[in-house]
Design a protein around this motif. Sequence first.
Motif, PDB file in Angstrom:
ATOM      1  N   THR A  38      20.342  17.078 -11.230  1.00 29.76           N
ATOM      2  CA  THR A  38      20.606  16.094 -10.986  1.00 29.76           C
ATOM      3  C   THR A  38      21.153  17.022  -9.162  1.00 29.76           C
ATOM      4  N   GLY A  39      20.607  17.242  -8.307  1.00 31.64           N
ATOM      5  CA  GLY A  39      20.528  17.426  -7.306  1.00 31.64           C
ATOM      6  C   GLY A  39      22.024  18.513  -6.451  1.00 31.64           C
ATOM      7  N   GLN A  40      21.963  19.625  -7.410  1.00 27.59           N
ATOM      8  CA  GLN A  40      23.066  20.397  -7.023  1.00 27.59           C
ATOM      9  C   GLN A  40      21.674  21.689  -6.353  1.00 27.59           C
ATOM     10  N   SER A  41      22.242  22.010  -4.959  1.00 25.50           N
ATOM     11  CA  SER A  41      21.604  23.105  -4.509  1.00 25.50           C
ATOM     12  C   SER A  41      21.425  24.446  -5.342  1.00 25.50           C
ATOM     13  N   LEU A  42      20.390  24.973  -5.389  1.00 25.50           N
ATOM     14  CA  LEU A  42      20.034  25.925  -6.153  1.00 25.50           C
ATOM     15  C   LEU A  42      19.837  27.342  -5.699  1.00 25.50           C
TER      16      LEU A  42
END
Length: 147
Positions: A38-42
């Motif tokens: 979903t494009g989140q930074s992890l």
Amino acid sequence: MSLRAVAYQSHSHGSPADYVELTYDARFLRRKVLTTKTGQSLLVDLPQTTSLDQGGVLHLDTGEEIGILAAPEPLLEVKSGTLTPLAWHIGNRHTPCQIEEGRLLIQRDHVIQDMLERLGATLREVREPFTPEGGAYGHGRTHGHSH
């Protein structure tokens, strides 16, 4: 705000909140910033270098889970009337190998490809998720001891 993964488990107990899709080589890590589907930074911040498996999950410091997906990558499909000798030669070279009914999958390598062609294998370049067999001693990859 970025997500932070602090632990890994080889299976999920529920439905992951999101997923990361990684190649075989990228699924061997300890600390790295990834981007979820979903494009989140992890930020993956594990206590030790870990081999992440298809279907495994990273546990976030919030209690949520991020699922692991094997990404499609360039592979060699190996076929033959009898796969057993080819599997032995591949294993003898400590080459990761996905064993399926009627075929073997390995990462593309021109030296191994040449050897398999000389042994009479039928080879085809494919692009698929790669989930090779783990180590014989339960440590993943092909490591029989911890280091």
